[in-house]
Design an enzyme around this catalytic site. Structure first.
Site, short mmCIF file in Angstrom:
data_model
loop_
_atom_site.label_atom_id
_atom_site.label_comp_id
_atom_site.label_asym_id
_atom_site.label_seq_id
_atom_site.Cartn_x
_atom_site.Cartn_y
_atom_site.Cartn_z
N SER A 106 0.77 -1.34 0.09
CA SER A 106 -0.10 -0.11 -0.05
C SER A 106 0.76 1.07 0.08
CB SER A 106 -0.99 0.01 1.29
OG SER A 106 -1.86 0.92 1.17
N ASP B 116 -2.46 6.54 -3.46
CA ASP B 116 -1.36 5.83 -2.76
C ASP B 116 -0.44 4.90 -3.65
OD1 ASP B 116 -3.29 3.94 -2.85
OD2 ASP B 116 -2.65 3.27 -0.76
N ASP C 241 -0.77 1.74 -4.19
CA ASP C 241 -1.60 0.71 -4.85
C ASP C 241 -3.05 1.23 -5.30
OD1 ASP C 241 -2.41 0.80 -2.24
OD2 ASP C 241 -2.95 -1.27 -2.36
N ASP D 136 -5.61 2.17 -3.81
CA ASP D 136 -7.07 1.93 -3.19
C ASP D 136 -7.46 3.15 -2.41
OD1 ASP D 136 -5.28 1.60 -1.13
OD2 ASP D 136 -6.24 -0.07 -0.57
MG MG Z 1 -3.28 1.17 -0.23
#
Ligand code: MG
Length: 430
Positions: A91, A229, A231, A233
């Site tokens: 993340s 961020d 990744d 999400d």
């Molecule tokens: Mg994330």
């Protein structure tokens, strides 16, 4: 020590995240899931972690489809055609970290029960299948295109906006700029070459990491700035004046278009002013998602920049959230809408306490004696409602500390709620 946190497993590669451990996790998951889709973010260690997972999964007979470098929400959505999805990502953590997140076919991440089960069986070490049952690995093309087309179907294409997108050199680089162009936007990219060493700035989407985006939006004719961020999400934004739209502001903007919402216990009472039905969950997107399912609510979000739209997926989707915000910026003047949102004073502080658990237990009894049931929420610590505000007392997960937060309509009321909570805390300690 517990291997998994609320968002799967995460740690420094070759310290906590070793090939042996990941291989063993792969074996465990492969025993229950015949067909698995696998994706990874932009971190340089993604190849090693993916390879160890594939080795474990196939060694017990599971077949693996490799989606390659994709955002977490892209992978979570692809999981609907498989028994489960696995994303190799840490993340927003720094480059030395990596980890794994697991996804159910409905786009929700594995819940605490599923994770505990994996953890228990990893320790037992499962046995290998016979050689002829070893699984196969194939490339899976088109996950990103499918994600884009699903969003376009919901949001549409006629958006004549100029948007600057900062993907933090993470996995959203491969989707958000392309999606927004398909939507009709003029897109300027910033830090949108995939590079998991995160050369531009740390990949947590907080205002202090996004100074370049902020000044670019402010000093150009852009209508909106969007940041993700590592990744993809999460999503936060800047309005046309370069004002930060993150945390509670963006949560409030989204929440007001839905009648039933789920937010964590630490989110502002602004949400209660704007949405009809508000449920408060434990802090963490996994818990927001669990509560969304339980309550059949329409929207869930966290001030960290995590937005869940159950009609799209039970997993946080920063890419969809970006598209929705572009739509909203055409339909309304975002900056004046944000200016009109109520804003209430808050006070936060922490007290050093070693015996956190015992103190919290005593405090819960004290609150149960003094407040009525509908004024209290024990989803995560103690949240108590007052006439014109609320307070939250929560033990820190990592430090010997108990934190007190108070929010109210006036400074005097915040002060009184805060002092009252502090007073109760010292009463149960003595
Ligand atoms: Mg994330």
């Amino acid at each position: 020590m517990s291997l998994f946190g609320s968002s799967g497993i995460r740690g420094i590669v070759n310290e906590k995240i070793t090939p042996d451990l990941i291989h063993e996790i792969g074996k465990t998951v492969g025993e229950d899931n015949q067909e698995v889709i696998l994706g990874r973010d932009t971190r340089p260690t993604g190849d090693m972690v993916s390879s160890a997972l594939i080795s474990g999964l196939t060694s017990v007979g599971a077949d693996v489809k490799r989606a390659g470098m994709v955002s977490t929400p892209t992978l979570a959505q692809s999981a609907n055609e498989f028994d489960c999805g696995i994303m190799v990502t840490a993340s927003h953590n720094p480059e030395e970290y990596n980890g794994i997140k697991f996804w159910n076919p409905d786009g929700s991440s594995f819940d605490s029960e599923q994770m505990e089960e994996i953890e228990r069986r990893v320790k037992e070490k499962s046995s290998l299948s016979s050689w002829e049952k070893v699984g196969r690995v194939e490339r899976y093309e088109g996950a990103i295109e499918e994600h884009i087309s699903r969003i376009l179907k919901k949001i549409g294409r006629e958006y004549d906006q100029k948007v600057i997108v900062d993907c933090a050199n993470g996995a959203a680089s491969l989707i958000t700029p392309y999606l927004l162009r398909e939507m009709g936007c003029e897109v300027v990219t910033l830090n949108s070459q995939p590079d998991g060493t995160f050369p531009a700035h740390e990949s947590e989407p907080v205002e202090e990491n996004l100074t370049d985006l902020k000044s670019l939006v402010k000093n150009s004719d852009a209508d909106l700035g969007i940041a993700h961020d590592g990744d993809g999400d999460r999503m936060v934004a800047f309005d046309e004046n370069g004002s930060y739209l993150g945390g509670d502001r963006l949560l409030a903007l989204f929440a007001r278009s839905f009648s039933s919402v789920v937010v964590p216990v630490n989110s502002s009472m602004v949400i209660d002013d704007l949405a009809d039905k508000v449920t408060r969950s434990k802090v963490g997107d996994v818990y927001v998602s669990e509560k969304l399912k339980e309550k059949n609510a329409e929207f869930g979000g966290e001030p960290s920049g995590t937005w869940i739209f159950p009609k799209v997926s039970y997993g946080p989707d920063g890419v969809y959230a970006a598209a929705l915000l572009v739509k909203m910026s055409v339909e309304m003047d975002l900056s004046s809408e944000v200016d009109q949102l109520p804003s209430y004073p808050r006070k936060k502080s922490s007290v050093k306490i070693e015996e956190k658990r015992e103190v919290m237990e005593n405090l819960i009894s004290l609150y149960q004696d003094t407040y009525s049931e509908n004024e209290l929420n024990f989803a995560d610590g103690i949240r108590f409602e007052e006439e014109n505000g609320w307070g939250l007392i929560r033990a820190s997960g990592t430090e010997p500390k108990i934190r007190i937060t108070a929010e109210a309509r006036s400074e005097e009321e915040v002060e009184s709620i805060f002092e009252n909570a502090k007073d109760k805390l010292s009463r149960v300690r003595s």
